[in-house]
Design an enzyme around this catalytic site. Structure first.
Site, PDB file in Angstrom:
ATOM      1  N   ASP A  90       0.839  -1.124   0.073  1.00 41.87           N
ATOM      2  CA  ASP A  90       0.112   0.058   0.111  1.00 41.87           C
ATOM      3  C   ASP A  90       0.805   1.210   0.156  1.00 41.87           C
ATOM      4  OD1 ASP A  90      -2.923   1.106   0.489  1.00 41.87           O
ATOM      5  OD2 ASP A  90      -1.647   2.119   1.899  1.00 41.87           O
ATOM      6  N   GLU A  92       0.809   5.951   0.425  1.00 43.78           N
ATOM      7  CA  GLU A  92       0.302   6.895   0.821  1.00 43.78           C
ATOM      8  C   GLU A  92       0.999   7.993   0.070  1.00 43.78           C
ATOM      9  OE1 GLU A  92      -2.550   7.044   2.329  1.00 43.78           O
ATOM     10  OE2 GLU A  92      -2.420   4.806   3.306  1.00 43.78           O
ATOM     11  N   HIS A 230      -5.581   4.190   6.247  1.00 44.66           N
ATOM     12  CA  HIS A 230      -4.968   5.309   5.707  1.00 44.66           C
ATOM     13  C   HIS A 230      -3.484   5.600   6.123  1.00 44.66           C
ATOM     14  CE1 HIS A 230      -8.551   6.087   3.502  1.00 44.66           C
ATOM     15  NE2 HIS A 230      -9.224   6.683   4.556  1.00 44.66           N
ATOM     16  N   ASP A 235      -2.579  -0.391   6.436  1.00 44.32           N
ATOM     17  CA  ASP A 235      -3.525  -0.802   5.427  1.00 44.32           C
ATOM     18  C   ASP A 235      -2.920  -2.056   4.498  1.00 44.32           C
ATOM     19  OD1 ASP A 235      -5.320   1.149   5.866  1.00 44.32           O
ATOM     20  OD2 ASP A 235      -4.987   2.367   4.451  1.00 44.32           O
TER      21      ASP A 235
END
Length: 278
Positions: A90, A92, A230, A235
């Site tokens: 994942d 960000e 998040h 995540d």
């Protein structure tokens, strides 16, 4: 600069080389290849081999065997999902689109034989300010990433962690797009060769009746805790656990390889549409 082995070249010249080799059955002489791809009429054999070797060194799908060039591509469709390794990851970011947005955090977990194992995690200095909305959503601020490594400082470690694994993400198009964009900034004209799967697409087919297929909703369905939503590490960990459950459902449906996964997703879509039409 040493180039990691799981990157392939996106240059026009390499694309034309691969298209040509596909058209002739995957193998041809360096002379014929150079004459066609580089438009050099009747090239000297020694020069042709030298030029062909330059192409081969740029892309791991190309091999030089004496005076001949061969195309070597992994049959991703035949990958056994029960035996292969996966990396669930994942990202960000500073926003929704790359460019201009950049990565601020990477989280990843290996999945092998149904178990979540090693992890990779780092904050990333995006070299740009993080919008207030993103900070409120992720909790990642400019101060948090001020002393974090740049993507170019962590890319080789992350690519080594990925190695030849199948990549998995929740909304893979987004994460793969950002990852390949950042890789292209460091290794110009290169992108990942690794195949990928999307847990959003899988969940839509396997769990068609839940309210939606957002990460938190799917995690709740499988009773998986998602505490720091998040944030890339949390995540990615939740997605890895979700993926383990989805793998069990795929195997129960008789799906054994990566090609079968993709056919299953397509077939499920067709079946649902047919049912609605009827």
């Amino acid at each position: 600069m040493h180039r990691p082995p799981n990157l392939i070249c996106e240059s026009l010249l390499i694309a034309e080389t691969i298209d040509y080799l596909v058209s002739v059955g995957g193998r041809d002489s360096a002379v014929n290849l150079v004459e066609y791809v580089m438009n050099i009429r009747r090239p000297d054999a020694v020069l042709a081999v030298k030029l062909a070797n330059d192409l081969v060194e740029r892309d791991p799908r190309l091999l030089l065997d004496g005076d001949f060039v061969e195309l070597f591509e992994t049959d991703h469709a035949a990958i056994d999902i029960g035996e292969t390794g996966f990396v669930v990851f994942d990202l960000e970011t500073t926003g929704a689109k790359a460019p201009p947005c950049r990565i601020t955090e990477i989280g990843a977990f290996r999945v092998k034989c149904g178990f979540v194992t090693e992890s990779f995690h780092t904050l990333v200095n995006p070299q740009t300010s993080i919008p207030p909305f993103i900070t409120s959503l992720t909790g990642i601020s400019d101060a948090m990433v001020a002393d974090a490594p740049l993507f170019c400082d962590v890319v080789d470690d992350f690519l080594a962690f990925i190695n030849d694994s199948v990549l998995v993400a929740h909304n893979a198009r987004f994460d793969m797009g950002f990852l390949n964009h950042e890789i292209g900034r460091v290794y110009e004209d290169y992108c990942l060769v690794n195949p990928s799967l999307c847990t959003v697409q899988l969940a839509r087919k396997i769990l068609p009746d839940i309210d939606n297929h957002k990460l938190k909703t799917v995690a709740n369905y499988f009773s998986i805790d998602l505490i720091n939503h998040h944030r890339a590490g949390d995540d990615a960990h939740a997605t890895a656990k979700i993926f383990v459950n989805l793998l069990e459902d795929l195997r129960a449906a008789g799906v054994r390889d990566l090609g079968g996964v993709r056919k299953y997703v397509t077939r499920s879509t067709y079946a649902r549409r047919s049912k609605i039409t009827a």
